[in-house]
Design a protein around this motif. Structure first.
Motif, PDB file in Angstrom:
ATOM      1  N   MET A  93      -9.411  -4.605   2.521  1.00  0.00           N
ATOM      2  CA  MET A  93      -8.627  -5.599   1.783  1.00  0.00           C
ATOM      3  C   MET A  93      -9.477  -6.843   1.550  1.00  0.00           C
ATOM      4  SD  MET A  93      -4.691  -6.499   2.293  1.00  0.00           S
ATOM      5  CE  MET A  93      -4.674  -7.504   3.746  1.00  0.00           C
ATOM      6  N   ILE A  94      -9.412  -7.356   0.338  1.00  0.00           N
ATOM      7  CA  ILE A  94     -10.244  -8.517  -0.027  1.00  0.00           C
ATOM      8  C   ILE A  94      -9.337  -9.671  -0.427  1.00  0.00           C
ATOM      9  CG2 ILE A  94     -11.993  -9.365  -1.658  1.00  0.00           C
ATOM     10  CD1 ILE A  94     -12.783  -6.408  -2.078  1.00  0.00           C
ATOM     11  N   ASN A  95      -9.544 -10.822   0.189  1.00  0.00           N
ATOM     12  CA  ASN A  95      -8.783 -12.004  -0.218  1.00  0.00           C
ATOM     13  C   ASN A  95      -9.508 -12.655  -1.391  1.00  0.00           C
ATOM     14  OD1 ASN A  95      -8.559 -15.177   0.022  1.00  0.00           O
ATOM     15  ND2 ASN A  95      -6.652 -14.272   0.730  1.00  0.00           N
ATOM     16  N   ILE A  96      -8.753 -12.899  -2.485  1.00  0.00           N
ATOM     17  CA  ILE A  96      -9.414 -13.541  -3.628  1.00  0.00           C
ATOM     18  C   ILE A  96      -8.882 -14.953  -3.841  1.00  0.00           C
ATOM     19  CG2 ILE A  96     -10.090 -11.405  -4.805  1.00  0.00           C
ATOM     20  CD1 ILE A  96      -7.694 -11.900  -6.714  1.00  0.00           C
ATOM     21  N   GLY A  97      -8.397 -15.547  -2.769  1.00  0.00           N
ATOM     22  CA  GLY A  97      -7.909 -16.931  -2.860  1.00  0.00           C
ATOM     23  C   GLY A  97      -6.441 -16.992  -3.213  1.00  0.00           C
ATOM     24  N   SER A  98      -5.881 -18.160  -3.175  1.00  0.00           N
ATOM     25  CA  SER A  98      -4.452 -18.445  -3.400  1.00  0.00           C
ATOM     26  C   SER A  98      -3.521 -17.394  -2.790  1.00  0.00           C
ATOM     27  CB  SER A  98      -4.101 -18.661  -4.870  1.00  0.00           C
ATOM     28  OG  SER A  98      -5.082 -18.250  -5.736  1.00  0.00           O
ATOM     29  N   ASP A  99      -3.842 -16.984  -1.562  1.00  0.00           N
ATOM     30  CA  ASP A  99      -2.944 -16.082  -0.855  1.00  0.00           C
ATOM     31  C   ASP A  99      -2.771 -14.737  -1.541  1.00  0.00           C
ATOM     32  OD1 ASP A  99      -2.313 -16.911   1.579  1.00  0.00           O
ATOM     33  OD2 ASP A  99      -0.348 -17.761   1.094  1.00  0.00           O
ATOM     34  N   ILE A 100      -3.734 -14.364  -2.371  1.00  0.00           N
ATOM     35  CA  ILE A 100      -3.657 -13.057  -3.033  1.00  0.00           C
ATOM     36  C   ILE A 100      -4.745 -12.148  -2.472  1.00  0.00           C
ATOM     37  CG2 ILE A 100      -3.902 -11.850  -5.239  1.00  0.00           C
ATOM     38  CD1 ILE A 100      -2.081 -13.758  -6.397  1.00  0.00           C
ATOM     39  N   ASN A 101      -4.325 -10.940  -2.104  1.00  0.00           N
ATOM     40  CA  ASN A 101      -5.233  -9.985  -1.466  1.00  0.00           C
ATOM     41  C   ASN A 101      -5.229  -8.677  -2.236  1.00  0.00           C
ATOM     42  OD1 ASN A 101      -5.642 -11.473   1.312  1.00  0.00           O
ATOM     43  ND2 ASN A 101      -3.453 -11.550   0.821  1.00  0.00           N
ATOM     44  N   ILE A 102      -6.411  -8.113  -2.390  1.00  0.00           N
ATOM     45  CA  ILE A 102      -6.504  -6.840  -3.109  1.00  0.00           C
ATOM     46  C   ILE A 102      -6.753  -5.720  -2.106  1.00  0.00           C
ATOM     47  CG2 ILE A 102      -7.835  -5.561  -4.827  1.00  0.00           C
ATOM     48  CD1 ILE A 102      -7.830  -7.882  -6.493  1.00  0.00           C
ATOM     49  N   LEU A 103      -5.825  -4.782  -2.064  1.00  0.00           N
ATOM     50  CA  LEU A 103      -5.935  -3.674  -1.122  1.00  0.00           C
ATOM     51  C   LEU A 103      -6.552  -2.482  -1.838  1.00  0.00           C
ATOM     52  CD1 LEU A 103      -5.232  -2.406   1.661  1.00  0.00           C
ATOM     53  CD2 LEU A 103      -3.039  -1.717   0.652  1.00  0.00           C
ATOM     54  N   GLU A 104      -7.775  -2.128  -1.463  1.00  0.00           N
ATOM     55  CA  GLU A 104      -8.485  -1.053  -2.160  1.00  0.00           C
ATOM     56  C   GLU A 104      -8.089   0.313  -1.619  1.00  0.00           C
ATOM     57  OE1 GLU A 104     -12.492  -3.539  -3.443  1.00  0.00           O
ATOM     58  OE2 GLU A 104     -12.683  -1.866  -2.034  1.00  0.00           O
ATOM     59  N   LEU A 105      -7.343   1.039  -2.441  1.00  0.00           N
ATOM     60  CA  LEU A 105      -6.839   2.346  -2.003  1.00  0.00           C
ATOM     61  C   LEU A 105      -7.585   3.490  -2.686  1.00  0.00           C
ATOM     62  CD1 LEU A 105      -3.018   1.474  -2.107  1.00  0.00           C
ATOM     63  CD2 LEU A 105      -4.477   1.650  -0.084  1.00  0.00           C
ATOM     64  N   PHE A 106      -8.800   3.182  -3.173  1.00  0.00           N
ATOM     65  CA  PHE A 106      -9.484   4.200  -3.987  1.00  0.00           C
ATOM     66  C   PHE A 106     -10.762   4.718  -3.341  1.00  0.00           C
ATOM     67  CE2 PHE A 106     -10.547  -0.073  -5.676  1.00  0.00           C
ATOM     68  CZ  PHE A 106     -11.904  -0.098  -5.376  1.00  0.00           C
ATOM     69  N   HIS A 107     -10.827   4.705  -2.027  1.00  0.00           N
ATOM     70  CA  HIS A 107     -12.050   5.180  -1.378  1.00  0.00           C
ATOM     71  C   HIS A 107     -11.969   6.631  -0.907  1.00  0.00           C
ATOM     72  CE1 HIS A 107     -14.012   1.293  -1.705  1.00  0.00           C
ATOM     73  NE2 HIS A 107     -12.862   0.737  -1.356  1.00  0.00           N
ATOM     74  N   GLY A 108     -10.962   7.344  -1.383  1.00  0.00           N
ATOM     75  CA  GLY A 108     -10.843   8.772  -1.079  1.00  0.00           C
ATOM     76  C   GLY A 108     -11.687   9.605  -2.042  1.00  0.00           C
ATOM     77  N   PRO A 109     -11.645  10.946  -1.901  1.00  0.00           N
ATOM     78  CA  PRO A 109     -12.555  11.821  -2.658  1.00  0.00           C
ATOM     79  C   PRO A 109     -12.407  11.754  -4.175  1.00  0.00           C
ATOM     80  CG  PRO A 109     -10.918  13.106  -1.417  1.00  0.00           C
ATOM     81  CD  PRO A 109     -10.835  11.689  -0.926  1.00  0.00           C
ATOM     82  N   THR A 110     -11.226  11.432  -4.734  1.00  0.00           N
ATOM     83  CA  THR A 110     -11.120  11.406  -6.200  1.00  0.00           C
ATOM     84  C   THR A 110     -10.938   9.994  -6.746  1.00  0.00           C
ATOM     85  OG1 THR A 110      -8.724  11.763  -6.390  1.00  0.00           O
ATOM     86  CG2 THR A 110     -10.096  13.723  -6.145  1.00  0.00           C
ATOM     87  N   LEU A 111     -11.150   9.000  -5.900  1.00  0.00           N
ATOM     88  CA  LEU A 111     -11.219   7.600  -6.337  1.00  0.00           C
ATOM     89  C   LEU A 111      -9.902   7.002  -6.825  1.00  0.00           C
ATOM     90  CD1 LEU A 111     -14.600   7.843  -8.318  1.00  0.00           C
ATOM     91  CD2 LEU A 111     -14.303   7.547  -5.853  1.00  0.00           C
ATOM     92  N   ALA A 112      -8.768   7.542  -6.374  1.00  0.00           N
ATOM     93  CA  ALA A 112      -7.479   6.903  -6.672  1.00  0.00           C
ATOM     94  C   ALA A 112      -6.597   6.999  -5.421  1.00  0.00           C
ATOM     95  CB  ALA A 112      -6.789   7.563  -7.856  1.00  0.00           C
ATOM     96  N   PHE A 113      -5.572   6.167  -5.365  1.00  0.00           N
ATOM     97  CA  PHE A 113      -4.756   6.101  -4.144  1.00  0.00           C
ATOM     98  C   PHE A 113      -4.045   7.407  -3.843  1.00  0.00           C
ATOM     99  CE2 PHE A 113      -0.196   6.063  -5.107  1.00  0.00           C
ATOM    100  CZ  PHE A 113      -0.201   5.976  -6.488  1.00  0.00           C
ATOM    101  N   SER A 143      -0.289  12.410 -14.713  1.00  0.00           N
ATOM    102  CA  SER A 143      -0.617  11.427 -15.748  1.00  0.00           C
ATOM    103  C   SER A 143      -2.109  11.122 -15.642  1.00  0.00           C
ATOM    104  CB  SER A 143       0.229  10.165 -15.568  1.00  0.00           C
ATOM    105  OG  SER A 143       0.062   9.635 -14.269  1.00  0.00           O
ATOM    106  N   GLY A 144      -2.805  11.838 -14.770  1.00  0.00           N
ATOM    107  CA  GLY A 144      -4.261  11.703 -14.706  1.00  0.00           C
ATOM    108  C   GLY A 144      -4.837  11.789 -13.308  1.00  0.00           C
ATOM    109  N   ASP A 145      -4.213  11.142 -12.337  1.00  0.00           N
ATOM    110  CA  ASP A 145      -4.828  11.072 -11.013  1.00  0.00           C
ATOM    111  C   ASP A 145      -4.259  12.053  -9.989  1.00  0.00           C
ATOM    112  OD1 ASP A 145      -6.654   9.046 -11.712  1.00  0.00           O
ATOM    113  OD2 ASP A 145      -5.057   7.559 -11.555  1.00  0.00           O
ATOM    114  N   THR A 146      -2.969  12.394 -10.107  1.00  0.00           N
ATOM    115  CA  THR A 146      -2.392  13.362  -9.175  1.00  0.00           C
ATOM    116  C   THR A 146      -3.126  14.694  -9.286  1.00  0.00           C
ATOM    117  OG1 THR A 146      -0.199  12.380  -9.275  1.00  0.00           O
ATOM    118  CG2 THR A 146      -0.302  14.658  -8.585  1.00  0.00           C
ATOM    119  N   GLY A 147      -3.447  15.080 -10.515  1.00  0.00           N
ATOM    120  CA  GLY A 147      -4.086  16.371 -10.747  1.00  0.00           C
ATOM    121  C   GLY A 147      -5.372  16.513  -9.952  1.00  0.00           C
ATOM    122  N   SER A 148      -6.289  15.575 -10.122  1.00  0.00           N
ATOM    123  CA  SER A 148      -7.572  15.722  -9.424  1.00  0.00           C
ATOM    124  C   SER A 148      -7.401  15.597  -7.915  1.00  0.00           C
ATOM    125  CB  SER A 148      -8.598  14.717  -9.952  1.00  0.00           C
ATOM    126  OG  SER A 148      -8.109  13.412  -9.846  1.00  0.00           O
ATOM    127  N   ALA A 149      -6.508  14.701  -7.479  1.00  0.00           N
ATOM    128  CA  ALA A 149      -6.296  14.550  -6.033  1.00  0.00           C
ATOM    129  C   ALA A 149      -5.745  15.843  -5.434  1.00  0.00           C
ATOM    130  CB  ALA A 149      -5.360  13.375  -5.750  1.00  0.00           C
TER     131      ALA A 149
END
Ligand SMILES: *Cc1c(COP(=O)(O)O)cnc(C)c1O
Length: 468
Positions: A93-113, A143-149
């Motif tokens: 998770m990366i804080n980008i200021g103003s109390d907003i955080n980006i949670l990266e859920l794309f580090h699995g094998p097909t690059l999507a959550f 719709s694109g990502d479920t298939g590959s996952a």
């Protein structure tokens, strides 16, 4: 743990965890939900704050499995599922200021959550299939990502044939190639002349076709399957706890780029389980049926329009039925009535009071393509971070709703920007580097069939490939 269908709460079947996972959709066309939701006490929550991902997964998911899986089983599945996610952290998770955080859920094998749920679900399927010594035919719409996952999770599985329907010409080239270049005998990709809703409708029709279903032992890996939603609940806890380790943080908010309402509903489940979530922002692209609903209480289907965030080009949000059932005070006759209205006249409406109750948790916001591009650009200019268009929809919604939140906000980053490099390069001049594993994806030979939107043709195809 006992499960009921949103369209028939009075049925007397034993719907335990293994049955509803293998079935996916209830035979009455409804979605399965737990009869009662388990809830952690405040002191239990306090004890969970420092757990690692697999421990949390075990703690949360075991509440839903009854005697179908032991804590030991779940822990093993979780360790195996997530061992290759990211380098140091499954979900950084990366804080980008103003109390907003980006949670990266794309580090699995097909690059999507979607890898979070499908890696987990495929292992659960395997345990149940081996126990019963069975084979299955899995059908999925993407719709694109479920298939590959799903393909990544089930390829070379001798107990499962996997049939994936994608809307022809409506997924990105990278997404299509991720599905069609996997060389495995049990994988069948079909491009359907239609949109995602058409693909999902075909899947639902197959699942409620009793004779066909029994003959080929059909199963579903779309988020109509409770197992998908359940696995996603875990990262809501995990990411909130990262912030709550700071004792001053008492509540958290989430902004969720939404299509089928599976991921956002998982957040709601986390809240029901006792996680102190203040608001869940339902961020849609111009396919705004859900954001409109949370603004005016009217759920009205319109035509699907193609956008820069194609994985959310959806109008009929299946999982919404799970929330609707609760909104309608667990009256399944009423759910059936509303769903019939939706089919017959294309819309339904809930009362002002019900909308007011929903707005205590949910805020809806639509982000069009221009705002999406602007957000990718501003984010890059100010933080050097390259985000994908789906994440940008969630982030833009978070900024615009910030004034209505007291606690910090976590934006779910649902895909790696490389999956949508065309859109990203329209906003900024930087393209992310292709991960090593995908270096040759643009030249590998593709394999898939094309088909009109026709149930009978699809049934013939599935029958001809069946290994059950
Ligand atoms: C599937 C998907 C979504 C939407 O998730 P839902 O659970 O369908 O709401 C958002 N972003 C990306 C990248 C996706 O693949």
């Amino acid at each position: 743990m006992h499960y009921i269908s949103t369209r028939n709460e009075h049925n007397n079947f034993t719907n335990n965890f293994s049955k509803i996972i293998m079935e996916g959709l209830a035979s009455d066309g409804g979605l399965y939900i737990p009869k009662t939701f388990p809830k952690f006490s405040t002191s239990e929550i306090d004890n969970m704050v420092n757990m690692d991902y697999t421990e949390l997964c075990t703690e949360i998911i075991s509440k839903y499995c009854g005697s179908c899986l032991t804590k030991g089983d779940i822990k093993k599945i979780a360790m195996d599922s997530y061992k290759n996610f990211g380098i140091n952290d499954v979900a950084p998770m990366i804080n980008i200021g103003s109390d907003i955080n980006i949670l990266e859920l794309f580090h699995g094998p097909t690059l999507a959550f979607k890898d979070f749920a499908l890696q987990f679900l495929s292992r659960v399927f395997n345990i149940f299939l081996e126990r019963e010594d069975k084979k299955i035919t899995i059908i999925g719409a993407t719709s694109g990502d479920t298939g590959s996952a799903a393909i990544e999770a089930f390829k070379k599985n001798s107990r499962a044939n996997l049939i994936i329907l994608h809307p022809k010409g409506k997924v990105s080239e990278f997404q299509r190639r991720q599905m069609t270049t996997v060389n495995a005998d049990n994988i069948f990709n079909i491009a359907i002349d239609g949109n995602f809703d058409d693909c999902q409708a075909l899947v639902k029709k197959l699942l409620v076709d009793k004779d066909f279903n029994v003959k080929h032992n059909l199963a579903s890996i779309n988020s109509i399957n409770w197992g998908r939603v359940l696995a996603q609940v875990v990262y809501y806890f995990y990411s909130s706890f990262k912030l709550m380790k700071n004792k001053e943080v008492k509540v958290v908010n989430f902004s969720v780029p939404t299509g089928n309402f599976g991921d956002a509903y998982a957040g709601y489940v986390a809240k029901k389980m006792g996680l102190p979530i203040e608001k869940i922002i339902i961020a849609t692209n111009s396919n705004d049926i859900l954001s409109n609903f949370f603004q005016n209480g009217i759920y009205k289907i319109s035509k699907v329009v193609p956008t820069l965030s194609p994985s959310m080009d959806i109008q009929v949000a299946s999982n919404f039925e799970r929330l609707l059932y609760e909104v309608l005070d667990f009256d399944s006759a009423l759910v059936r009535q509303y769903m019939n209205e939706l089919n017959n006249v294309g819309s339904f409406k809930v009362s002002k009071e019900k909308l007011k109750t929903l707005n205590k948790t949910f805020l809806g916001l639509c982000v069009n393509d221009q705002l999406t591009l602007d957000r990718i650009k501003t984010t890059y200019n100010y933080t050097n971070l390259v985000i994908d268009p789906h994440t940008a929809v969630g982030l833009e919604a978070a900024y615009s709703q910030k004034k209505n939140l007291t606690g910090p906000c976590i934006v779910l980053s649902t895909a790696h920007p490389i999956k949508f490099s065309d859109a990203v390069s329209r906003a900024i001049n930087t393209v992310s580097e292709l991960p090593v594993k995908y270096k040759s994806i643009l030249t590998l030979k593709e394999k898939y069939d094309s088909m009109p939107n026709n149930l009978n043709i699809l049934k013939k195809f599935i029958a001809s490939k069946s290994n059950v």
